[in-house]
Scaffold this motif. Structure first.
Motif, PDB file in Angstrom:
ATOM      1  N   LEU A 131      17.713  22.324  25.429  1.00 23.18           N
ATOM      2  CA  LEU A 131      17.064  22.940  26.572  1.00 23.18           C
ATOM      3  C   LEU A 131      16.183  21.651  26.657  1.00 23.18           C
ATOM      4  N   THR A 132      15.514  21.348  25.884  1.00 16.93           N
ATOM      5  CA  THR A 132      15.105  19.711  25.230  1.00 16.93           C
ATOM      6  C   THR A 132      15.557  19.234  25.316  1.00 16.93           C
ATOM      7  N   ALA A 133      17.076  18.687  25.343  1.00 22.28           N
ATOM      8  CA  ALA A 133      17.466  17.681  26.236  1.00 22.28           C
ATOM      9  C   ALA A 133      17.847  17.536  27.033  1.00 22.28           C
ATOM     10  N   ALA A 134      17.531  18.773  28.035  1.00 18.82           N
ATOM     11  CA  ALA A 134      17.879  18.705  29.321  1.00 18.82           C
ATOM     12  C   ALA A 134      16.271  18.418  30.608  1.00 18.82           C
ATOM     13  N   ALA A 135      15.464  18.659  29.574  1.00 20.11           N
ATOM     14  CA  ALA A 135      13.952  18.405  29.945  1.00 20.11           C
ATOM     15  C   ALA A 135      13.850  16.692  30.033  1.00 20.11           C
ATOM     16  N   LEU A 136      14.315  15.797  29.000  1.00 19.64           N
ATOM     17  CA  LEU A 136      14.773  14.516  28.776  1.00 19.64           C
ATOM     18  C   LEU A 136      15.197  14.073  29.455  1.00 19.64           C
ATOM     19  N   HIS A 137      17.031  13.960  29.715  1.00 20.25           N
ATOM     20  CA  HIS A 137      17.652  13.572  30.266  1.00 20.25           C
ATOM     21  C   HIS A 137      16.871  13.877  31.956  1.00 20.25           C
ATOM     22  N   SER A 138      16.069  14.905  32.728  1.00 16.54           N
ATOM     23  CA  SER A 138      16.310  15.234  33.462  1.00 16.54           C
ATOM     24  C   SER A 138      14.670  14.610  34.584  1.00 16.54           C
ATOM     25  N   TRP A 139      13.111  15.016  33.565  1.00 13.71           N
ATOM     26  CA  TRP A 139      12.347  14.527  33.721  1.00 13.71           C
ATOM     27  C   TRP A 139      11.734  12.766  34.461  1.00 13.71           C
ATOM     28  N   SER A 140      11.041  13.244  35.335  1.00 12.82           N
ATOM     29  CA  SER A 140      10.887  12.200  35.556  1.00 12.82           C
ATOM     30  C   SER A 140      10.874  10.863  34.853  1.00 12.82           C
ATOM     31  N   PRO A 141      11.225   9.459  34.688  1.00 12.34           N
ATOM     32  CA  PRO A 141      11.576   8.613  35.849  1.00 12.34           C
ATOM     33  C   PRO A 141      13.407   9.381  36.402  1.00 12.34           C
ATOM     34  N   HIS A 142      14.488  10.055  35.293  1.00  9.33           N
ATOM     35  CA  HIS A 142      16.025   9.840  35.261  1.00  9.33           C
ATOM     36  C   HIS A 142      15.924  10.723  36.314  1.00  9.33           C
ATOM     37  N   LEU A 143      15.816  11.497  37.381  1.00  6.74           N
ATOM     38  CA  LEU A 143      15.904  12.377  37.675  1.00  6.74           C
ATOM     39  C   LEU A 143      14.662  11.869  39.409  1.00  6.74           C
ATOM     40  N   PRO A 144      15.434  11.665  40.321  1.00  6.22           N
ATOM     41  CA  PRO A 144      16.169  11.234  41.043  1.00  6.22           C
ATOM     42  C   PRO A 144      16.386  10.344  41.396  1.00  6.22           C
TER      43      PRO A 144
ATOM     44  N   GLN B 231      35.857  16.290  25.198  1.00  3.19           N
ATOM     45  CA  GLN B 231      34.421  16.807  25.965  1.00  3.19           C
ATOM     46  C   GLN B 231      33.142  15.814  24.793  1.00  3.19           C
ATOM     47  N   VAL B 232      32.590  15.294  25.344  1.00  5.36           N
ATOM     48  CA  VAL B 232      31.774  14.005  25.126  1.00  5.36           C
ATOM     49  C   VAL B 232      30.535  15.242  24.641  1.00  5.36           C
ATOM     50  N   MET B 233      29.576  15.211  23.509  1.00  4.41           N
ATOM     51  CA  MET B 233      28.548  16.326  24.067  1.00  4.41           C
ATOM     52  C   MET B 233      27.011  15.101  23.924  1.00  4.41           C
ATOM     53  N   LEU B 234      26.656  15.456  24.665  1.00  5.88           N
ATOM     54  CA  LEU B 234      25.246  14.467  25.389  1.00  5.88           C
ATOM     55  C   LEU B 234      24.070  14.278  24.689  1.00  5.88           C
ATOM     56  N   PRO B 235      23.565  13.134  24.261  1.00  2.00           N
ATOM     57  CA  PRO B 235      23.189  12.821  23.219  1.00  2.00           C
ATOM     58  C   PRO B 235      21.233  14.440  23.790  1.00  2.00           C
ATOM     59  N   GLY B 236      21.362  14.792  22.341  1.00  2.43           N
ATOM     60  CA  GLY B 236      19.865  15.663  22.059  1.00  2.43           C
ATOM     61  C   GLY B 236      20.289  17.193  22.225  1.00  2.43           C
ATOM     62  N   VAL B 237      22.316  16.954  22.011  1.00  2.00           N
ATOM     63  CA  VAL B 237      22.677  18.502  22.183  1.00  2.00           C
ATOM     64  C   VAL B 237      22.588  18.741  20.785  1.00  2.00           C
ATOM     65  N   GLU B 238      23.367  19.477  20.189  1.00  3.09           N
ATOM     66  CA  GLU B 238      23.184  19.733  18.278  1.00  3.09           C
ATOM     67  C   GLU B 238      24.639  19.230  18.398  1.00  3.09           C
ATOM     68  N   GLY B 239      24.656  18.223  16.656  1.00  2.50           N
ATOM     69  CA  GLY B 239      25.374  17.414  16.663  1.00  2.50           C
ATOM     70  C   GLY B 239      25.222  16.069  17.304  1.00  2.50           C
ATOM     71  N   SER B 240      24.952  15.469  17.667  1.00  2.00           N
ATOM     72  CA  SER B 240      24.765  14.603  18.568  1.00  2.00           C
ATOM     73  C   SER B 240      22.996  13.966  18.693  1.00  2.00           C
ATOM     74  N   THR B 241      23.371  12.180  18.553  1.00  2.00           N
ATOM     75  CA  THR B 241      21.842  12.158  18.262  1.00  2.00           C
ATOM     76  C   THR B 241      20.604  12.590  19.467  1.00  2.00           C
ATOM     77  N   ASP B 242      19.707  12.359  19.049  1.00  4.83           N
ATOM     78  CA  ASP B 242      18.634  12.772  19.538  1.00  4.83           C
ATOM     79  C   ASP B 242      17.940  11.532  21.023  1.00  4.83           C
ATOM     80  N   VAL B 243      17.694  12.206  22.114  1.00  5.53           N
ATOM     81  CA  VAL B 243      17.370  10.853  23.339  1.00  5.53           C
ATOM     82  C   VAL B 243      16.338  10.462  22.578  1.00  5.53           C
ATOM     83  N   PRO B 244      16.374   8.617  22.833  1.00  5.98           N
ATOM     84  CA  PRO B 244      15.367   7.872  22.233  1.00  5.98           C
ATOM     85  C   PRO B 244      14.345   8.112  22.949  1.00  5.98           C
TER      86      PRO B 244
END
Length: 291
Positions: free
Chosen positions: A201-214, A83-96
């Motif tokens: 949840l912070t990582a979710a916002a950074l990954h999901s907010w425009s312009p990332h999706l859709p 399992q790869v813990m995506l950036p921003g999730v505890e233990g991985s790098t922050d989303v730059p």
């Protein structure tokens, strides 16, 4: 428990920390937790020894709510899994700042190469499914097969982030959007769990907010992908309706779609035995949750 760092040839990149997780029908599965220090730090959880074959690589959803799904233990009974813990999730790098899908797919390609995994099966839930699909498009030689579970990336569902972050009525919306098994899910009520939860949840916002999706170009670009792809979708998924799975299956030239009844957005939680069986190419075991 064997230290798997040397067995997969990663040397000092890994610092294993073993975590034992329960498996209700079989012997407990022991997961090792490690960190890959690449261009960004990435935490991985795995069951090996990985040198016995290319591991199944799993990418979780935006809120990391599928990480502890029982499906992964079921897969681990038969194949190495990581399992790869995506950036921003505890233990991985922050989303730059300025991170985009090209940055993410490049990082995931580095992870696959470092694990010695390619070509292998890559499994993704929701946001992880989108990242898996984009990685296969950008680096097709690294991905032998895709298993996509209620994949994001095709649209931005109304109220999603509101449901993730709000309490009260928003919590109820969150539960209904995610589906059957998440209706008992609640924000942690003890201090030790709050910080990791907010980080996810912070990582979710950074990954999901425009312009990332859709990404309006995704369906067009997906026509180029010849990687064998299994698409699984919960029939009760109100967050990303099954119509999006059908649209994706129509444009992928080598894909199958299976709609799973009595399941919502987190299929690895709602129908773990079926998900594990489809990943492994085995029949659904009797006595386990099948649909």
């Amino acid at each position: 428990m064997t230290d798997h760092a040397s067995s997969i040839g990663l040397g000092s990149n890994l610092a294993p920390n073993n975590v034992r997780l329960g498996n209700d029908l079989h012997m407990p599965i022991t997961w090792s937790e490690s960190a890959l220090d690449l261009s960004s730090r990435v935490r991985v959880r795995f069951v090996g020894p990985l040198e016995t074959g290319a591991p199944v690589v799993v990418l979780h959803d935006a809120g990391a709510e599928s990480v502890d799904a029982p499906a992964w233990d079921m897969v681990a009974e038969h194949r190495p899994i990581c399992q790869v813990m995506l950036p921003g999730v505890e233990g991985s790098t922050d989303v730059p700042d300025g991170a985009d899908i090209t940055w993410m797919t490049g990082l995931l390609a580095d992870v696959l190469v470092t694990l010695g995994a390619p070509p292998t099966t890559v499994v993704g839930t929701s946001l992880g499914g989108w990242f898996a699909l984009e990685t296969a498009l950008a680096h097709p030689a690294l991905v032998q097969r895709l298993v996509l579970l209620d994949t994001a990336g095709l649209h931005s569902p109304p109220g999603y982030l509101f449901g993730l972050f709000a309490d009260g009525q928003g919590q109820g919306g969150h539960d209904e959007l995610l589906g059957p098994t998440m209706r008992n899910h609640r924000v942690p009520d003890h201090p030790a769990a709050i910080a990791p939860y907010l980080a996810d949840l912070t990582a979710a916002a950074l990954h999901s907010w425009s312009p990332h999706l859709p990404d309006p170009s995704l369906l067009t670009r997906a026509r180029q992908l010849t990687t064998p792809t299994t698409i699984l979708w919960g029939a009760d998924d109100a967050l990303i309706p099954v119509a999006h799975g059908r649209a994706l299956a129509e444009v992928l030239p080598n894909a199958t779609l299976e709609v799973v009844t009595d399941a919502g957005h987190l299929l690895a939680v709602d129908a773990p035995a079926l998900v594990a069986a489809r990943i492994l190419g085995r029949p659904v075991p009797s006595g386990r949750h099948a649909t």
